[in-house]
Design a protein around this motif. Sequence first.
Motif, short mmCIF file in Angstrom:
data_model
loop_
_atom_site.label_atom_id
_atom_site.label_comp_id
_atom_site.label_asym_id
_atom_site.label_seq_id
_atom_site.Cartn_x
_atom_site.Cartn_y
_atom_site.Cartn_z
N SER A 84 42.66 -135.63 2.59
CA SER A 84 43.83 -135.40 1.75
C SER A 84 43.64 -134.24 0.79
O SER A 84 44.63 -133.62 0.36
CB SER A 84 44.17 -136.67 0.96
OG SER A 84 43.08 -137.09 0.18
N ILE A 85 42.42 -133.93 0.43
CA ILE A 85 42.16 -132.81 -0.48
C ILE A 85 42.63 -131.49 0.12
O ILE A 85 43.08 -130.58 -0.59
CB ILE A 85 40.65 -132.74 -0.84
CG1 ILE A 85 40.30 -133.85 -1.82
CG2 ILE A 85 40.30 -131.39 -1.45
CD1 ILE A 85 38.85 -133.87 -2.23
N ASN A 86 42.57 -131.39 1.45
CA ASN A 86 42.95 -130.15 2.12
C ASN A 86 44.28 -130.26 2.87
O ASN A 86 44.66 -129.32 3.58
CB ASN A 86 41.85 -129.74 3.10
CG ASN A 86 40.52 -129.51 2.41
OD1 ASN A 86 40.46 -128.80 1.42
ND2 ASN A 86 39.46 -130.13 2.93
N ALA A 87 44.98 -131.37 2.72
CA ALA A 87 46.25 -131.55 3.44
C ALA A 87 47.26 -130.48 3.04
O ALA A 87 47.41 -130.16 1.85
CB ALA A 87 46.82 -132.94 3.18
N ASP A 124 44.95 -140.61 -5.95
CA ASP A 124 43.51 -140.50 -5.72
C ASP A 124 43.26 -140.20 -4.24
O ASP A 124 43.72 -140.94 -3.37
CB ASP A 124 42.83 -141.82 -6.10
CG ASP A 124 41.31 -141.73 -6.08
OD1 ASP A 124 40.76 -141.29 -5.07
OD2 ASP A 124 40.69 -142.13 -7.07
N PRO A 125 42.56 -139.11 -3.93
CA PRO A 125 42.33 -138.73 -2.52
C PRO A 125 41.62 -139.81 -1.72
O PRO A 125 41.90 -139.97 -0.52
CB PRO A 125 41.46 -137.47 -2.62
CG PRO A 125 41.76 -136.91 -3.96
CD PRO A 125 42.00 -138.10 -4.85
N HIS A 180 38.99 -139.28 -11.51
CA HIS A 180 39.37 -137.99 -12.08
C HIS A 180 38.71 -136.84 -11.32
O HIS A 180 39.36 -135.83 -11.00
CB HIS A 180 38.97 -137.95 -13.56
CG HIS A 180 39.24 -136.63 -14.22
ND1 HIS A 180 40.43 -136.35 -14.86
CD2 HIS A 180 38.46 -135.52 -14.35
CE1 HIS A 180 40.37 -135.11 -15.34
NE2 HIS A 180 39.19 -134.59 -15.05
N ASP A 181 37.44 -136.99 -11.01
CA ASP A 181 36.71 -135.94 -10.31
C ASP A 181 37.22 -135.77 -8.88
O ASP A 181 37.29 -134.63 -8.37
CB ASP A 181 35.21 -136.26 -10.29
CG ASP A 181 34.57 -136.11 -11.67
OD1 ASP A 181 35.21 -135.50 -12.56
OD2 ASP A 181 33.45 -136.61 -11.86
N ARG A 182 37.56 -136.87 -8.24
CA ARG A 182 38.10 -136.76 -6.87
C ARG A 182 39.44 -136.01 -6.87
O ARG A 182 39.69 -135.16 -6.01
CB ARG A 182 38.28 -138.15 -6.25
CG ARG A 182 36.98 -138.86 -5.91
CD ARG A 182 37.22 -140.08 -5.05
NE ARG A 182 37.95 -141.14 -5.71
CZ ARG A 182 37.40 -142.17 -6.35
NH1 ARG A 182 36.08 -142.28 -6.42
NH2 ARG A 182 38.15 -143.11 -6.91
N ILE A 183 40.28 -136.32 -7.84
CA ILE A 183 41.58 -135.65 -7.93
C ILE A 183 41.39 -134.16 -8.25
O ILE A 183 42.09 -133.30 -7.70
CB ILE A 183 42.46 -136.34 -8.99
CG1 ILE A 183 42.88 -137.74 -8.48
CG2 ILE A 183 43.68 -135.51 -9.32
CD1 ILE A 183 43.59 -138.59 -9.51
N ALA A 184 40.44 -133.86 -9.13
CA ALA A 184 40.21 -132.48 -9.55
C ALA A 184 39.59 -131.62 -8.45
O ALA A 184 39.61 -130.38 -8.54
CB ALA A 184 39.30 -132.46 -10.78
N ALA A 185 39.07 -132.25 -7.40
CA ALA A 185 38.37 -131.51 -6.34
C ALA A 185 39.31 -130.66 -5.49
O ALA A 185 38.86 -129.73 -4.82
CB ALA A 185 37.60 -132.47 -5.45
#
Length: 278
Positions: free
Chosen positions: A3-6, A43-44, A173-178
Amino acid sequence: MYSINAATKVANINGKGLTYRIIGEGDPIILCQRFRGNLDDWDPLFLDLLAENYQVIIFNYSGMASSTGPLNTDMKTFSQDVIDLADYLAIDRFVLGGWSFGGFIAQVVAVNYPARVKQLILIGTKPPGQVNHAMEEIFLKTAYIENYTVEDEMILFFEPISESSRQAAKESHDRIAARTEKDVRVKPEHWQYYGSGSEDFTKDAINARQKLMETTIPILVLSGDHEVCFPPENWFDLNRKMPTLQTVVFPRAGHGPQHQHPEMATSYIHTFLANTIQ
């Protein structure tokens, strides 16, 4: 995490451009976002775990964040975004989920278009109409801070008295910020439109509360035991009144249990969806 790269796509529908992302394959789940939330504010890990079994679709409401078009002013127009997007993607029936304000929209869609909604997943939200248990003042004060810190997120979505919940807040928070390709934030001058929709939901002119007491659509509610915005007690008041309602309450958790416990939340959702097919 996929999902981070979707890719962010645009559905051009009747003068509005709804931005959306699709993660995974399988039966479709459309998720409606919270107050001020954009595509990046899920959240990813939660999305990726859901996407192991389903096609997960997230989107921005008309005129909000990177979406273009007229701003919605009531529950009818907010909920129309869901149906318009489903039609654009040629999805007839779907699982519908909503977090917080998004849960309002999901419930209105379910009662207005019951043939389209297979199952309903409501996270950190409340039922239509007047409720007996109000949000805490600290939520209102914190929710309108323009730029959240991690500490603000702990108050809004987690349980500050719990060390494990505070740690989960940092990790989420860190997962979302990635994500590197960021969505546009919802403008502060647009926040008022959520208020108009919320007022409409509370007045319940369409009698959604009563319709949910008569629905055959299976409903799963996920909540924290310290829900500073929408206490789960409002759902307890509907025990034995809403025939398809199941409520799961996470201990030492707040307004975003799916971010604090993504593995457990998606496990509950998967079990619910697999065992409550209409």
